[in-house]
Design a protein around this motif. Structure first.
Motif, short mmCIF file in Angstrom:
data_model
loop_
_atom_site.label_atom_id
_atom_site.label_comp_id
_atom_site.label_asym_id
_atom_site.label_seq_id
_atom_site.Cartn_x
_atom_site.Cartn_y
_atom_site.Cartn_z
N LEU A 115 0.84 -1.18 0.00
CA LEU A 115 0.00 0.00 0.00
C LEU A 115 0.88 1.25 0.00
O LEU A 115 1.89 1.30 0.69
N ASP A 149 2.30 4.81 0.92
CA ASP A 149 2.36 5.54 2.18
C ASP A 149 1.37 6.72 2.15
O ASP A 149 1.23 7.38 1.13
N PRO A 150 0.68 7.00 3.27
CA PRO A 150 -0.32 8.08 3.26
C PRO A 150 0.24 9.43 2.83
O PRO A 150 -0.46 10.21 2.16
N GLU A 151 1.48 9.72 3.19
CA GLU A 151 2.04 11.03 2.80
C GLU A 151 2.30 11.10 1.31
O GLU A 151 2.11 12.15 0.69
N GLU A 176 -1.15 11.51 -0.44
CA GLU A 176 -1.69 12.87 -0.39
C GLU A 176 -0.84 13.86 -1.17
O GLU A 176 -1.33 14.88 -1.63
N TRP A 177 0.45 13.55 -1.31
CA TRP A 177 1.33 14.43 -2.09
C TRP A 177 1.02 14.32 -3.57
O TRP A 177 1.02 15.30 -4.30
N ARG A 178 0.67 13.12 -4.02
CA ARG A 178 0.49 12.89 -5.46
C ARG A 178 -0.95 13.05 -5.94
O ARG A 178 -1.17 13.30 -7.11
N ARG A 180 -7.50 13.27 0.78
CA ARG A 180 -6.98 13.29 2.15
C ARG A 180 -7.45 12.02 2.85
O ARG A 180 -8.64 11.71 2.86
N LEU A 181 -6.49 11.28 3.40
CA LEU A 181 -6.82 10.07 4.13
C LEU A 181 -7.26 10.49 5.52
O LEU A 181 -6.48 11.05 6.29
N GLU A 182 -8.54 10.27 5.84
CA GLU A 182 -9.05 10.73 7.14
C GLU A 182 -8.83 9.68 8.22
O GLU A 182 -8.68 10.01 9.39
N GLU A 183 -8.84 8.43 7.81
CA GLU A 183 -8.66 7.37 8.80
C GLU A 183 -8.17 6.10 8.12
O GLU A 183 -8.60 5.76 7.03
N PHE A 184 -7.24 5.42 8.76
CA PHE A 184 -6.87 4.06 8.33
C PHE A 184 -6.60 3.29 9.61
O PHE A 184 -5.60 3.52 10.28
N SER A 185 -7.55 2.45 9.98
CA SER A 185 -7.40 1.79 11.28
C SER A 185 -7.96 0.37 11.23
O SER A 185 -8.55 -0.04 10.23
#
Lengths: 156, 1044
Positions: free
Chosen positions: A42, A44-46, A49-51, A55-60
């Motif tokens: 997967l 990376d969240p950063e 969001e950079w590409r 916006r990833l609000e939650e991943f849990s």
């Protein structure tokens, strides 16, 4: 496997979101990990969001979604993405109508769902294989299925 | 007192031994070994060692004025990480991300684990901070400081004192992390690790892990450093960091401590290699439980993203690859195979010959063969730690193995043959691992020298070198304590880095970043007591193409020069440049170094002897030879020793194999060169030799893995390069799978059908210099984006048909179809999913048919969208196949065609037998599985226990669906093979033999064996999963796996 794609003329993105694995005769299932025929990684969240304008609000880990039993199924995941531009989003998935069954008296894991929350607060449930147009501010929340439990739970 | 009149101590505190090199006043070096833990004798091995060497009794003050410097490496942090014994740590992370580090990239390490596991998290408790900053620095939600204060206070009251803070995009937009750190400090947390300080680089997961590791390890490390500091007073004290530079003790941090010991080994190897006049070397550090492999060609090779004990570390570290094989690796015989490792006998009980009831290990093989002689080895074994190596115990162990082999196979091999067999398997394992990591790093080891060190290195160096095609082995002075030597030869350094992600043309941003990292690195080194004018500064940029994750180091320069340097390196490493893509500066790093050790290594060989000290009986290739034994310390420089021979030294044994020659050079370096080949001639037998069987299993896998290494290196697409969505394989002349290096279970076993489709379609017209491509799901393909390139291998231009085939399958980003990416959710026919081809000739007479490929991919109503990327990946696949073809050819050259062919058959028979053994334990079962898409998978398993075969019958499964959840037959096959591979529970070779005991009945036209034009794209991802579930969910417990 929860294959989730989104994009428009400029961006295209594809990710596979893991569920929980099934319990077995001597072990609990594992939470939010790729199982069987899937093992892709997967972003990376950063980097995501950079590409991409999202916006990833939650991943849990999706609590209590693994089937109960003598051994508990693994929990699925919750992944919530807010879109910052108009795009097409699509889901290809399974275990939306029924969860993964348990074995030897274990209970089924929770079924998955794909839910869209529009900017005005209206929510809609998507089908197992479905497609929708999202607008800036909309959120899609994918709850992936939990694994089945194994064996009867004597304390129940 | 001047430095020359003082002592220096270079110390490597390992898990078992603490190695010490003392530089005596006057400059002479001596080496010493102590047990790291010996509570009856001393509290700390390093301090005890220094006192003993200087003759300063305990209870008197440490003579700090007599000691110029103590330079140390330590595994304290590594062990705490491995054993999860660090400081209880609180993780503070952005809201919504409390499980992000635990889930990570959500992949599992073991593809075939029924119960996939992940390493336990280092943090004890996690709190989400109510805050959010966007990727471009927009404050989406300001940090709720009041709430945070309450949350942290509560954790503090619960007893936590160490905190790791990692917020989304905090590496760049640092204000919230800084605020949170202030609050933690005001509450009284004593260890506060903040992500933008620990590792200011993009990617939350590795940066977060690194920050947690720092908070988890630093308190422990500072306690250890404090103990040493208390014991040595104000003696200058330095520690080795993972990046290969020393740092003053008070600045040694957890994040930089993980490879403290091994990094010293690389410095030692590099300096020793330079001294020996070697340009390119493979560092081979073989110990008891594992072997560390590294490369050096004039510069230290560092990585920024490593995983140690399940923890991702985003800090610069020496590039060391650890192979789980060493002298203590356990040898066993199971299911017709000679297996070595991965389990190890460890320090206790140790190998059988250590006399404490241990199992047979690689070390015992050397003892039995006479390569290790009990009376010439220190007497430090047995229950009391003072008896010699116990050859009788080893012999007894080998007798048990011989009994077992006799029972299972009907023949009883000689004990020496068993020992030599295990050694060959162990050597092949190591060679395979070294080849793989070398190719992944872009090195062809053939033109390297093998620099061997560590306790078990010299015993195997010649054999491993030969298996790698290396002709030179170097055993440097102090090879038994080379890490300690490295501590003494390293310089002090400080590194600072900063993420940029800007175009190469943005000179303003670059300039300010360079200034910022330079200042920080210099400031850190100055704090270590090195004046600014003595700093050596090196600025390195990590550069990459926009949209790629693979960055390469380029030294700072003018932007044109940097772009040119980047493209040159990219071409060297990956075989292509991308003229369309923008070049991005990913990050900037400054390294300030200085204060290095000024003493050159002035060791000289001083011996005068040319005669052996002993002669001993040693078994080589089944016959007993008298081998000369020499003592390195007394050897006359320049004297040539012809193998077989044994060279002993303090802390090591070097075996000179029979086709090797050893010369001790005047600079005290032992050079071994190959004078011939010691590869044994093998006889062809109808029954396989279990040793050769295991060696061929390894060699065939090695070919497939090398192909994969080349493909991952040279492919252009993110799918292949970073998601590793590809597989490579080797086939026999009929297209049967021989070996497969899978990354994706869904590729398992299905490539053979594609090869057979080419054979059927192209028959006798296939000639040398051809290659074909196929993606047709109705001809062994999985779904259209997976393109398989197949290359026939002709060993002789006159061969009537190919002797072998090699193939590589890669997931292409786009092959046309109704949506970009060729994964349409609503396709109803295969035409809507992209371009389909069955037997396209890709290479004609060794020429890439570029125009024809472009024409093919541009045709039809839904052409491919990025053909230049397809072309680049296809060329990479061809290159991978070429590597495979040449590796197969060299196998034939070494072993002969007939032998290679016969073992291609034997490895299939062996895999077939492994699956039959599983089947014998299974029961009948059946299951009906309804999918959301409307299909029902009906499966019934009938086991014939007498024949040890099974029929998997999908009769009753829904007819092909009017959506894309149909699975091509290859996918159904792969799912079945995957399930049986999981059930075997052991590492069996995956080849065509696995399918032989299984009969699949999949009615034509059902959703698991559809006919064109049915759409199939979801079959690969969704239906394949449903098939495995249906098989695992049989109503009767047919599959109950046995406990491992």
């Amino acid at each position: 496997m929860n294959n989730f794609t989104f994009g428009n003329d400029t961006y295209q993105y594809y990710q596979t979101i893991a569920g929980g694995t099934g319990a077995g005769p001597s072990f609990d299932g594992t939470d939010a990990i790729q199982s069987h025929m899937a093992n892709s990684r997967l972003t990376d969240p950063e980097v995501l969001e950079w590409r991409y304008p999202v916006r990833l609000e939650e991943f849990s880990i999706r609590k209590n979604s693994g089937g109960t039993g003598r051994f508990t199924g693994g929990n699925g995941a919750v992944r919530s993405i807010r879109f910052l531009e108009e795009m097409e989003a699509a889901i290809l998935s399974s275990h939306r109508s029924a969860g993964a069954p348990g074995l030897k008296g274990g209970h089924a894991g929770a079924a998955g769902s794909t839910c869209i929350t529009r900017l005005d607060g209206k929510t809609d449930l998507l089908q197992a294989a479905d497609q929708t147009t999202v607008f800036a501010g909309d959120i899609i929340t994918i709850q992936t299925p939990g694994g089945g439990g194994y064996g009867e739970n004597n304390s129940e | 007192m001047t430095h020359a009149q003082q002592w220096q101590f270079w110390i490597d505190r390992g898990g078992t031994f603490t190695d010490v090199i003392a530089m005596h006043p006057g400059g002479a070096l001596s080496s010493h070994k102590y047990l790291s833990e010996n509570p009856e004798q001393y509290a700390d091995a390093a301090v005890y060692a220094m006192r003993e060497i200087m003759g300063v009794p305990e209870g008197t003050a440490f003579p700090s004025t007599d000691v110029a410097a103590i330079k140390m490496g330590t595994t304290v942090a590594t062990n705490a990480l491995l054993e999860r014994k660090g400081e209880p740590t609180l993780l503070l992370v952005s809201k919504g991300f409390k499980d992000a580090l635990l889930i990570g990239q959500q992949h599992r390490a073991d593809l075939f684990a029924l119960s996939p596991s992940r390493p336990a998290p280092l943090y004890k408790h996690v709190i989400e901070a109510d805050e959010r900053i966007g990727a471009r620095g927009d404050v989406v939600k300001a940090l709720n400081t009041e709430a945070l204060h309450e949350q942290l206070k509560e954790a503090f009251t619960a007893g936590l004192r160490s905190i790791a803070i990692a917020f989304l995009h905090g590496y760049r937009h640092q204000q919230h992390e800084a605020q949170a750190a202030d609050i933690a400090r005001s509450i009284g947390f004593t260890q506060i690790s903040v992500s933008h300080k620990v590792s200011p680089l993009m990617k939350l997961i590795p940066r977060g892990d690194t920050t947690v590791a720092d908070a988890y390890l630093s308190p422990l490390l500072s306690r250890y450093v404090g103990q040493i500091r208390d014991a040595v007073g104000d003696t200058p004290l330095y520690f080795m960091q993972s990046n290969g530079g020393l740092t003053s003790a008070d600045m040694f941090e957890g994040k930089d401590a993980i490879l403290s010991g091994p990094a010293g080994g690389i410095v030692g190897a590099a300096k020793s290699g330079e001294r020996a006049g070697v340009q390119k070397l493979v560092g081979f550090d073989m110990g008891g439980t594992s072997t560390d492999v590294s490369h050096y060609a004039g510069q230290y090779e560092r990585v920024f993203d490593s995983v140690v004990a399940g923890v991702r570390l985003a800090v610069p570290m020496m590039d060391i690859h650890t192979v789980a094989a060493g002298g203590g690796s356990i040898c066993s015989f199971s299911q017709g195979r000679f297996l070595v490792g991965p389990a190890s006998a460890g320090a206790t009980p140790g190998p059988a010959s250590y006399g404490r009831g241990g199992p047979i290990t690689v070390t015992d093989c050397n003892v039995l063969l006479g390569k290790l002689q009990a009376d010439l080895f220190p007497a430090i074994f047995g229950l009391t730690g003072d008896t010699p190596l116990d050859k009788a115990a080893a012999t007894q162990g080998f007798q048990h193995l011989a009994d077992q082999i006799e029972t299972e196979t009907g023949t009883r091999p000689a004990l020496e043959a068993i020992a030599e067999g295990f050694l060959s398997v162990a050597v092949e394992h190591m060679a395979r691992a070294i080849k793989r990591v070398s190719i992944e790093r872009g090195h062809d080891v053939k033109n390297h020298a093998l620099l061997s060190f560590g306790g078990a290195g010299g015993q195997h160096a010649c054999l491993v070198a030969e298996a790698l095609g290396i002709d030179t082995v170097i055993i440097p002075p102090f090879s038994g304590v080379l890490s300690a030597l490295g501590m003494g030869l390293a310089v002090q350094s400080a590194i600072a880095n900063k993420a940029l992600e800007t175009a190469i043309s943005d000179e303003t941003a670059l300039k300010s970043a360079v200034q910022c990292v330079t200042l920080e690195a210099s400031r850190k080194l100055e704090k270590q007591g090195i004046a600014k004018q003595a700093h050596h500064l090196q600025i390195t940029l990590q550069m990459k193409y926009l949209g790629s994750d693979t960055s390469l180091p380029v030294p700072l320069g003018a932007s044109d020069a940097m772009a040119a340097a980047f493209e040159k390196t990219h071409h060297q490493q990956f075989g292509f440049t991308d003229t369309d893509a923008d070049i991005i500066i990913h990050s900037v790093e400054a390294e300030a170094s200085g204060g290095g050790s000024s003493h050159a290594l002035e060791m000289e060989a001083g011996g005068t002897t040319t005669k052996p000290t002993h002669t001993r009986e040693v078994n080589w290739h089944g016959t007993s030879n008298m081998a000369a034994v020499y003592q390195r310390e007394t050897l006359k420089p320049g004297h040539a020793i012809h193998g077989p021979a044994i060279i002993l030294e303090n802390g090591g044994t070097t075996i000179v194999e029979d086709s090797w020659q050893a010369v001790l050079r005047p600079n005290d370096t032992l050079h071994l060169t190959r004078t011939g080949s010691s590869i044994k001639q093998h006889q062809i037998t109808s029954k396989p030799d279990p040793i050769l069987l295991e060696i061929f299993n390894n060699l065939f896998m090695s070919v497939a893995e090398e192909m994969g290494g080349v493909l991952a290196k040279t492919a252009r697409s993110v799918n292949v390069k970073e998601r590793l969505d590809f597989s490579c394989a080797v086939f026999d002349t009929a297209g049967n799978l021989i070996a497969n290096a899978p990354h994706m279970p869904v590729h398992l076993g299905s490539m053979g059908e594609s090869v057979k489709a080419i054979i059927a379609a192209r028959g006798k017209t296939i000639t040398a210099g051809d290659a074909y491509m196929v993606n047709d799901p109705y001809a062994g393909g999985t779904h259209l984006p997976d393109i398989t390139v197949i290359t026939p291998v002709f060993l002789d231009a006159t061969s009537p048909a190919p002797d072998f085939y090699v193939a590589s399958r890669g997931h292409h980003a786009d092959v046309g179809g109704i949506t970009p990416g060729s994964m349409p959710p609503h396709s109803k026919t295969i035409e809507e999913e992209g371009i389909r081809f069955t037997d396209f000739q890709l290479v004609v007479n060794s020429r890439f048919a570029e125009e024809a490929v472009i024409e093919l991919l541009s045709a039809g109503p839904y052409p491919a969208r990025n053909i230049s990327q397809n072309l680049a990946d296809l060329k990479a696949q061809i290159a991978a196949n070429q590597r495979g073809a040449s590796q197969v050819a060299s196998l034939v050259e070494n072993f002969g065609l007939e032998l290679v062919h016969s073992y291609m058959g034997h490895v299939q028979d062996n895999a077939e037998e492994a699956v039959r053994r599983v089947i014998a334990d299974l029961k009948d079962g059946d299951y009906s599985y309804a999918m959301d898409c409307g299909g029902v998978i009906q499966v019934c398993i009938r086991v014939d226990r007498a024949a040890r075969s099974a029929t998997i019958d999908f009769t009753g499964t829904s007819a092909a669906l009017n959506n894309n959840f149909n699975a091509p037959l290859a996918v159904t096959n792969a799912a079945v093979l995957y399930v049986f591979r999981v059930l075997t529970g052991c590492d069996i070779p995956l080849n065509a033999g696995c399918m032989k005991p299984l009969t699949l009945i999949v009615p034509h036209g059902c959703m698991l064996n559809p006919a064109p034009p049915a759409a199939v794209v979801a079959g690969n991802v969704e239906t394949s999963q449903a098939v495995t579930n249906a098989l695992f969910w049989q109503r009767r417990p047919w599959l109950l796996p046995k406990a491992p």
